[in-house]
Write a protein that holds these residues in place. Sequence first.
Motif, mmCIF file in Angstrom:
data_model
loop_
_atom_site.group_PDB
_atom_site.id
_atom_site.type_symbol
_atom_site.label_atom_id
_atom_site.label_comp_id
_atom_site.label_asym_id
_atom_site.label_seq_id
_atom_site.Cartn_x
_atom_site.Cartn_y
_atom_site.Cartn_z
ATOM 1 N N GLU A 141 0.831 -1.210 0.000
ATOM 2 C CA GLU A 141 0.000 0.000 0.000
ATOM 3 C C GLU A 141 0.861 1.254 0.000
ATOM 4 O OE1 GLU A 141 -0.349 -2.578 2.030
ATOM 5 O OE2 GLU A 141 -2.223 -3.427 1.233
ATOM 6 N N GLN A 142 1.947 1.230 0.750
ATOM 7 C CA GLN A 142 2.839 2.387 0.778
ATOM 8 C C GLN A 142 3.533 2.584 -0.564
ATOM 9 O OE1 GLN A 142 5.058 1.052 4.237
ATOM 10 N NE2 GLN A 142 4.391 2.869 5.398
ATOM 11 N N ILE A 143 3.916 1.476 -1.192
ATOM 12 C CA ILE A 143 4.563 1.579 -2.507
ATOM 13 C C ILE A 143 3.599 2.185 -3.516
ATOM 14 C CG2 ILE A 143 5.515 0.249 -4.427
ATOM 15 C CD1 ILE A 143 6.646 -1.692 -2.323
ATOM 16 N N GLN A 144 2.344 1.739 -3.503
ATOM 17 C CA GLN A 144 1.366 2.301 -4.433
ATOM 18 C C GLN A 144 1.138 3.782 -4.160
ATOM 19 O OE1 GLN A 144 -0.108 0.799 -7.220
ATOM 20 N NE2 GLN A 144 1.546 -0.640 -6.744
ATOM 21 N N GLN A 145 1.166 4.178 -2.906
ATOM 22 C CA GLN A 145 1.062 5.600 -2.581
ATOM 23 C C GLN A 145 2.252 6.358 -3.166
ATOM 24 O OE1 GLN A 145 1.084 6.494 1.628
ATOM 25 N NE2 GLN A 145 1.150 8.702 1.299
ATOM 26 N N MET A 146 3.440 5.791 -3.041
ATOM 27 C CA MET A 146 4.649 6.414 -3.565
ATOM 28 C C MET A 146 4.577 6.574 -5.081
ATOM 29 S SD MET A 146 8.575 5.100 -3.026
ATOM 30 C CE MET A 146 8.373 3.665 -4.107
ATOM 31 N N LEU A 147 3.928 5.612 -5.754
ATOM 32 C CA LEU A 147 3.866 5.627 -7.215
ATOM 33 C C LEU A 147 2.878 6.645 -7.763
ATOM 34 C CD1 LEU A 147 4.133 1.816 -8.063
ATOM 35 C CD2 LEU A 147 5.939 3.511 -7.751
ATOM 36 N N THR A 148 2.237 7.409 -6.885
ATOM 37 C CA THR A 148 1.448 8.556 -7.337
ATOM 38 C C THR A 148 2.347 9.538 -8.083
ATOM 39 O OG1 THR A 148 -0.055 8.335 -5.460
ATOM 40 C CG2 THR A 148 -0.019 10.479 -6.578
ATOM 41 N N THR A 149 3.599 9.629 -7.656
ATOM 42 C CA THR A 149 4.577 10.520 -8.274
ATOM 43 C C THR A 149 5.240 9.803 -9.447
ATOM 44 O OG1 THR A 149 4.999 11.484 -6.102
ATOM 45 C CG2 THR A 149 6.587 11.975 -7.836
ATOM 46 N N GLU A 150 5.441 10.522 -10.535
ATOM 47 C CA GLU A 150 6.038 9.947 -11.748
ATOM 48 C C GLU A 150 7.323 9.189 -11.413
ATOM 49 O OE1 GLU A 150 7.301 11.359 -16.278
ATOM 50 O OE2 GLU A 150 7.131 12.848 -14.675
#
Length: 785
Positions: free
Chosen positions: A202-211
């Motif tokens: 979940e944290q990784i997916q949050q991080m992937l909000t940024t290009e």
Amino acid sequence: MIRKLVLGIGLLWLSHTVQAVEYFALDEVRLTESPFKQAQEKNLEYVMTLSPDRLLAPYLREAGLTPRTASYGNWENTGLDGHIGGHYVTSLSLAYAATGRADVKARLEYVLSELERAQKANGNGYLGGVPDSDKLWQEIARGELRADLFALNGYWVPWYNLHKIFAGLRDAYVYTGSEQARRMMLAWADWAAALMSHLSDEQIQQMLTTEYGGMNETFADVYALTGDQKYLTLAEQFSQRKLLEPLVKGRDELTGLHANTQIPKVVGFERIAQLSNQEDWHRAAEYFWRTVVNERSVAIGGNSVREHFHDKADFDPMIEEIEGPETCNTYNMLKLTKLLYGRRTAPEYVNYYERALYNHILSSQDPHTGGLVYFTPMRPNHYRVYSQTHQGMWCCVGSGIENHFKYGEFIYAHQGNELYVNLYIPSTLHWREQGVRLSQTTHFPDESGTSFSFEQAADITLKLRYPQWAAGEPQVQVNGKAIKVEVDADGYIALDRHWKKGDQVALALPMQTHLEALPGGSDFYAILYGPIVLSAETSPFKDEVLNYYADASRMGHIADAERCPIDQAPMLVASSPDFAEQIQRIDDHQLRFKASGVIQPVEYQNLELIPFFRVHRSRYMLYWPYSTPENIGALRENRAREEVAQLALEAVTIDKVAPGEQQPESDHFFQGSESEAGVHLGRHWRHAHDWFSYQLNDPQAQARFLQITYFGGDAGRHFFIELNGDVLAQVRLSAERGPEFYSVEYVIPPEILAKADKGKHLLKFVAGEKSIAGGIYGVRLLSDH
């Protein structure tokens, strides 16, 4: 187990990968005299002129070492430090594979040695130029994440930046066989793996909000190189599910998204699918490709306006705006096309590849200076600007210094003893596995045919692509004699025989002129000859002197000189759009055409149509407005009425920001706290529960007004607009406007203007108590009306 490593193609296959064809190593193909060879040579001049020490400076600085010189400016010292350095490693690797030049290899070895010195000084495998990033990586390791569209914990797209050096190290190994690069790549990958191990999915997916660039693709390639499952796992983790899941279900939710943020992700989806047999990921990549190519692209093969996917039912912004298709987008679409064709040799892949290569990529380089283009406007009578070697450090410079060394990648492919010929580019092929030496000679597209010569005997099937645009039945000659041939379902003519040294094959490629409407039901048309988009140089303003070369400013890549009114542009006028036969070729040796009978007004009737890739340092027509003779007056009148207000606004605009759009915000040094962005009714917005700010440019001290665009549906919000530290306005949004967009102008007092810092105004939106600042849909700094 790794079945095969093919040097020079960037595609690494495992034994269970299903593939239709394989590509040749780049050093097996050599370009001969053509516009592509000239572009390659000019690119080599450009690349070798760049200072390696200035590109290396961010990496040494961040490793605590003393750089040999100062870094480059522009994007290279304002937050994206080091990204061109990563592209540079790839570029040198490609250049060496494409030319074999010893000086290029020596330059690459020097750059790698300096990078390894920095990596060793870091002591943990990390290598990057992201400014002051220790704090960022410590926060991420602790799971402290604040992700926006282009800022991760306040840092400008750091994973996008780092992907460039990660991919560069991979390419140095893949294209040149450098074991040093392989060692550094694996150390870097292991650093990233250790960092990611602290994060949940979940944290990784949050991080992937940024290009994050093509991180998933490169991790997949490391898996292919090593066979170590952990890298494939990392590739999957670095794949944004918010984009993947709708594509898997065949849903186009791309409108409003930053286009080049998405394309590399999809390249990664397909790469992972090929290595893991995840068919749903492959379906997602195919669906994305079909949607973008068939519904979201223009005649040159490019896509996006102001870097974003617009509503595919409305291509008006493509004509109205000056920030047309971005070169990086097409660079990545060609990578995706190549992957998909490697799995299935469908004609649509080659058709797109050819269209985009000739009309967008080849046209994106100034043939005199090697300068590179960011945006290619489709707006009638507009123009492009080119980078200068030591000033422009944009993303399209990074991908651009790779583009013009990659022309040999897709000309040929093979499977078993079958040799596929996809592109008609003068070249030689040395197929080492089959002992085949073949040369292709052609002046395509100026001549409608190509020929091949076998330089040694071979037992292979020669498969010649017969394009869908070919105007007539296929005609092939072997050693001067016509033979009967058929075209298979994939669009190839198969010639299976024992070839002797000196055998000659000739293929006719008859072309004809045709028109292609701008998508979305528009009355604008592009003119093509075969796959080649034709254009015309124009000079609508007498004695105009334009600067076609960008300066070092953050927005220097935008061709922002005066826009010509569309109602005054040359028009195609005929009783119906079926008038291609009136476009006459006027030169037997080069593609030159005239359409005097259908171009109005009279002063434009003698415009010469030539391939767009030959149009440089000029305003031009690419998409032409069309009208019947009866409607021309009303059409011009309507267009003039629609445009007058917008052109007047542009004339008094000193600077502007499109809130919520990635590049305009980064160019204006966006900062914020508890801020969000999105799209509503096709328009981008930004708001904040705390605050956000931009830096506006006013170099000549001309600013007098600030114009802000709002939406009537945001009623009830209370916030403050601050300029240069003072409150300019207190805003309370009401419902009286209804659900529509509207703009408000605020007079800027002289005492606030006087506080500008060297022509820079700090604009800040601050939320009122328990309220929200925004939404803000547009910001303009205006001069006197």
